[in-house]
Design a protein around this motif. Structure first.
Motif, PDB file in Angstrom:
ATOM      1  N   ALA A 249     -11.453   8.190   4.197  1.00 52.16           N
ATOM      2  CA  ALA A 249     -10.107   8.719   4.000  1.00 52.16           C
ATOM      3  C   ALA A 249     -10.052  10.178   4.449  1.00 52.16           C
ATOM      4  CB  ALA A 249      -9.692   8.585   2.532  1.00 52.16           C
TER       5      ALA A 249
ATOM      6  N   PRO B 258      -2.295   7.569   2.043  1.00 49.10           N
ATOM      7  CA  PRO B 258      -3.191   6.509   1.569  1.00 49.10           C
ATOM      8  C   PRO B 258      -3.910   5.897   2.768  1.00 49.10           C
ATOM      9  CG  PRO B 258      -0.934   5.714   1.654  1.00 49.10           C
ATOM     10  CD  PRO B 258      -0.896   7.124   2.135  1.00 49.10           C
TER      11      PRO B 258
ATOM     12  N   ASN C  44      -6.615   8.005  -1.350  1.00 48.62           N
ATOM     13  CA  ASN C  44      -6.247   9.229  -0.653  1.00 48.62           C
ATOM     14  C   ASN C  44      -7.355  10.255  -0.897  1.00 48.62           C
ATOM     15  OD1 ASN C  44      -5.801  10.294  -3.223  1.00 48.62           O
ATOM     16  ND2 ASN C  44      -3.608   9.924  -3.124  1.00 48.62           N
TER      17      ASN C  44
ATOM     18  N   ASN D 205      -2.408   0.591   9.013  1.00 50.31           N
ATOM     19  CA  ASN D 205      -2.114   1.624   8.040  1.00 50.31           C
ATOM     20  C   ASN D 205      -2.114   2.991   8.694  1.00 50.31           C
ATOM     21  OD1 ASN D 205      -3.564   3.249   5.381  1.00 50.31           O
ATOM     22  ND2 ASN D 205      -1.665   2.154   5.187  1.00 50.31           N
TER      23      ASN D 205
ATOM     24  N   ASP E 243      -6.515  -1.797   8.294  1.00 48.76           N
ATOM     25  CA  ASP E 243      -6.827  -0.361   8.368  1.00 48.76           C
ATOM     26  C   ASP E 243      -6.129   0.290   9.544  1.00 48.76           C
ATOM     27  OD1 ASP E 243     -10.330  -0.541   7.314  1.00 48.76           O
ATOM     28  OD2 ASP E 243      -8.442  -1.103   6.361  1.00 48.76           O
TER      29      ASP E 243
ATOM     30  N   SER F 119       1.276   3.851  -3.244  1.00 53.67           N
ATOM     31  CA  SER F 119       0.736   5.202  -3.157  1.00 53.67           C
ATOM     32  C   SER F 119       1.748   6.224  -3.621  1.00 53.67           C
ATOM     33  CB  SER F 119       0.332   5.516  -1.723  1.00 53.67           C
ATOM     34  OG  SER F 119       1.494   5.612  -0.936  1.00 53.67           O
TER      35      SER F 119
ATOM     36  N   THR G  15     -10.565  -4.694   0.489  1.00 50.98           N
ATOM     37  CA  THR G  15      -9.817  -3.579   1.077  1.00 50.98           C
ATOM     38  C   THR G  15      -9.556  -2.559  -0.001  1.00 50.98           C
ATOM     39  OG1 THR G  15      -8.752  -5.096   2.592  1.00 50.98           O
ATOM     40  CG2 THR G  15      -7.759  -2.954   2.374  1.00 50.98           C
TER      41      THR G  15
ATOM     42  N   CYS H 105      -4.968   3.717  -4.334  1.00 49.58           N
ATOM     43  CA  CYS H 105      -3.609   3.198  -4.196  1.00 49.58           C
ATOM     44  C   CYS H 105      -3.592   1.686  -4.043  1.00 49.58           C
ATOM     45  CB  CYS H 105      -2.917   3.818  -2.989  1.00 49.58           C
ATOM     46  SG  CYS H 105      -3.050   5.581  -2.946  1.00 49.58           S
TER      47      CYS H 105
ATOM     48  N   ILE I 229       0.850  -1.195   0.000  1.00 48.91           N
ATOM     49  CA  ILE I 229       0.000   0.000   0.000  1.00 48.91           C
ATOM     50  C   ILE I 229       0.882   1.239   0.000  1.00 48.91           C
ATOM     51  CG2 ILE I 229      -1.601   1.387   1.335  1.00 48.91           C
ATOM     52  CD1 ILE I 229      -2.827  -1.069   2.411  1.00 48.91           C
TER      53      ILE I 229
ATOM     54  N   THR J 279      -7.868   1.187  -0.761  1.00 46.07           N
ATOM     55  CA  THR J 279      -6.996   2.232  -0.220  1.00 46.07           C
ATOM     56  C   THR J 279      -7.051   3.434  -1.138  1.00 46.07           C
ATOM     57  OG1 THR J 279      -5.541   0.454   0.460  1.00 46.07           O
ATOM     58  CG2 THR J 279      -4.701   2.659   0.691  1.00 46.07           C
TER      59      THR J 279
ATOM     60  N   SER K 274      -6.720   3.131   4.121  1.00 42.77           N
ATOM     61  CA  SER K 274      -7.436   1.945   3.640  1.00 42.77           C
ATOM     62  C   SER K 274      -8.707   1.720   4.435  1.00 42.77           C
ATOM     63  CB  SER K 274      -6.530   0.720   3.722  1.00 42.77           C
ATOM     64  OG  SER K 274      -6.316   0.392   5.066  1.00 42.77           O
ATOM     65  N   SER K 275      -9.697   1.116   3.771  1.00 39.52           N
ATOM     66  CA  SER K 275     -10.972   0.773   4.418  1.00 39.52           C
ATOM     67  C   SER K 275     -11.305  -0.645   4.033  1.00 39.52           C
ATOM     68  CB  SER K 275     -12.096   1.693   3.936  1.00 39.52           C
ATOM     69  OG  SER K 275     -11.696   3.024   4.032  1.00 39.52           O
TER      70      SER K 275
END
Lengths: 271, 280
Positions: A261, A195, A229, A154, A151, A117, A225, A235, A113, A227, A197-198
């Motif tokens: 984000a 970046p 921005n 990150n 998440d 990004s 997942t 990303c 990730i 990711t 992530s969810s």
């Protein structure tokens, strides 16, 4: 009574909640858990550190700066090495010993990730081209696992890196050894857009829920997942097999991910 | 030359030479500075394909005699062999025997001779291989009717023999064919395709050059009859507005591959049945 039912028939217990568009912990299907963040707890031993509480999940990350020699292919670039540790301390499914395939794949993905990004330009870590460069070692440890490790990890990683300050070095001409120049103030690491992530879980090929906790993760074999921005650049987009979804469900997840984000970028920047 | 000497005057010739040299210098500079173009102005890719064309597909089923099912799949220059053993008794005591469904076990390896440079020999414990093995296992869990084979194990072994891009997609397609050859009950083919995004166009079925060019790319796996997405994996970054276009192109690519593989499987079955009839 509810607890006994939950421990014996976890799937049916959950199905009853999902029919009413709600989850046992009171969240809606698309709602994320609250995230709280604190930085600099491990100062001065770690060069930068952060602790994240994401619901009941607790993650601690620490960054150390070391010196290294750049590779021959990229003599003007430094390194970022990310190591993720999931020990039996955080959850009993992890056994002591070498990391399992699951642990390796999670660690690999967190690193991917950050690289995908492109938010950190490695050229800023170079001290002397081909001879000396900074190497950023990030170690992320999970203290309590309650689902959605990626998440939380990150967020911990990004908040650590955004607070990192790099000292200025002078190379002593006679002994050829680097020394820290205390007169010049430390410079911050330059990071682009974060970046974020969810993660979403898919149930029974139909329902998509956001931010699964431990019980929900054990019921599903499929997570998505995303990711992004705040600019809307994706990303990373990964769906790990398991139950299938339609393409438009992905778009719904994408919108939620972008909103999330924005929230988290604000949280990290405010501290 | 004698004709030129007659038609073109000497001072014009030097001007012509100078122009030709200047133009060729500019062309060389342009090519060198812009790097390798994945899509030319005429819409051709580095190997001469158009953006919506996939590479030639060739497959052979049932090539390994020990395995219950096997397939050798070639997509362009990428060659993958997949073997399926099962359903059989659970061999590893460490994995829990599941009372109501089969366990799927997957191992994805790349041969050391598969690329132009020799890769180190411990590809089994390589992080990326482990990650892909886990993802492929989860992908097939949604495609195989595991509840028809309780308390048993199905092994899928995938080996990349020659690597020229889209290894992951070809591996999933090969495993799908091997499962069919092993007569394991599945809901539908599992078809996978890769797409790379450059110059506002989606290019289907990436070759090695396209994959390593650091342009954003997407690998997906779908169940073609319902177009439901089972696996998505993205590399590099792209703006979210391009997601729909990429997904649509990839789903279309998967359907094209599905048509071809479906026909090949039916041909194989027809041949086998003809051989059996001829023998009796």
């Amino acid at each position: 009574m509810a607890e006994e039912f939950a421990s014996i028939h976890l799937e049916d217990y959950y199905a009853k909640f999902i029919e009413q568009d709600v989850r046992p912990d009171g969240r809606e299907l698309g709602e994320f858990r609250a995230c709280s963040l604190s930085v600099g707890n491990l100062h001065p031993t770690a060069d930068s550190s952060a602790t994240v509480r994401w619901g009941n999940t607790m993650i601690v990350s620490g960054v150390k700066l070391e010196l290294g020699k750049p590779t021959d292919e990229n003599p003007e670039e430094g390194f970022i090495v990310i190591n993720v540790e999931m020990t039996p301390l955080c959850e009993s499914r992890f056994k002591p010993g070498p990391p399992s395939a699951f642990q390796q794949s999670v660690g690999q993905y967190i690193e991917e990730i950050l690289i995908n990004s492109g938010c950190i330009d490695l050229h800023q870590l170079c001290i002397k081209s081909g001879k000396l460069s900074w190497c950023i070692y990030c170690d992320i440890m999970c203290l309590n696992w309650d689902g959605n490790f990626i998440d939380a990890c990150n967020v911990a990683l990004i908040s650590c890196l955004s607070r990192l300050k790099i000292p200025q070095l002078i190379i002593d001409e006679e002994s050829d050894k680097p020394q820290i120049n205390d007169d010049i103030p430390l410079r911050s690491l330059e990071i682009g857009l974060f970046p974020i992530s969810s993660t979403f879980a898919v149930f029974n090929d139909s329902v998509v829920i956001a931010d699964p906790n431990l019980h929900e993760e054990s019921l599903t074999n499929s997570t998505v997942t995303i990711t992004v921005n705040i600019e809307g650049t994706i990303c990373g987009l990964r769906k790990n097999g398991g139950s299938s979804i339609k393409s438009d469900q992905l778009n719904v997840c994408l919108e939620k991910a972008v909103n999330r984000a924005r929230e988290l970028t604000q949280l990290i920047e405010q501290l | 030359r004698r004709v030129h000497g007659g038609i073109i005057q000497p001072h014009c010739r030097t001007v012509l030479k100078a122009t030709v040299i200047t133009v060729s210098v500019f062309v060389i500079l342009y090519v060198v500075m812009s790097g390798l173009e994945l899509l030319s102005d005429q819409g051709l890719r580095t190997d001469g394909r158009r953006s919506f064309e996939h590479r030639s597909i060739n497959c052979r089923l049932g090539i390994l005699k020990q395995a219950d099912g096997s397939a050798l799949l070639e997509q362009g220059q990428t060659k993958v062999i997949a073997a399926v053993y099962g359903p059989h008794e659970v061999t590893r005591r460490t994995t829990a025997v599941s009372e109501d469904r089969a366990i799927i076990n997957c191992q994805f390896t790349t041969a050391t001779f598969s690329r132009t440079e020799r890769k180190s020999s411990n590809t089994l414990s390589d992080r990326r291989s482990q990650e892909l093995s886990l993802q492929i296992k989860r992908t097939f869990e949604s495609c195989v009717f595991t509840n028809l084979y309780p308390r048993s194990q199905i092994d899928i072994y995938i080996q990349i023999l020659q690597s020229d891009g889209s290894n992951y997609s070809t591996a999933i397609n090969a495993a799908s064919l091997a499962l069919i050859n092993a007569s394991i009950a599945i809901k539908d083919f599992m078809i996978s395709c890769s797409v790379v995004y450059t110059n506002n166009t989606s290019l289907l079925d990436c070759s090695y050059i396209e994959e390593s060019s650091r342009q954003p790319s997407l690998t997906i796996a779908i169940l073609p009859s319902t177009s439901r997405v089972v696996l998505v994996d993205s590399v590099s970054r792209f703006h979210m507005d391009h997601l729909e276009e990429l997904m649509d192109a990839a789903v279309e690519g998967c359907k094209q591959i599905h048509t071809i593989l479906n026909n090949k499987v039916r041909q194989y079955i027809t041949n086998i049945s003809q051989q059996m009839i001829a023998q009796t």
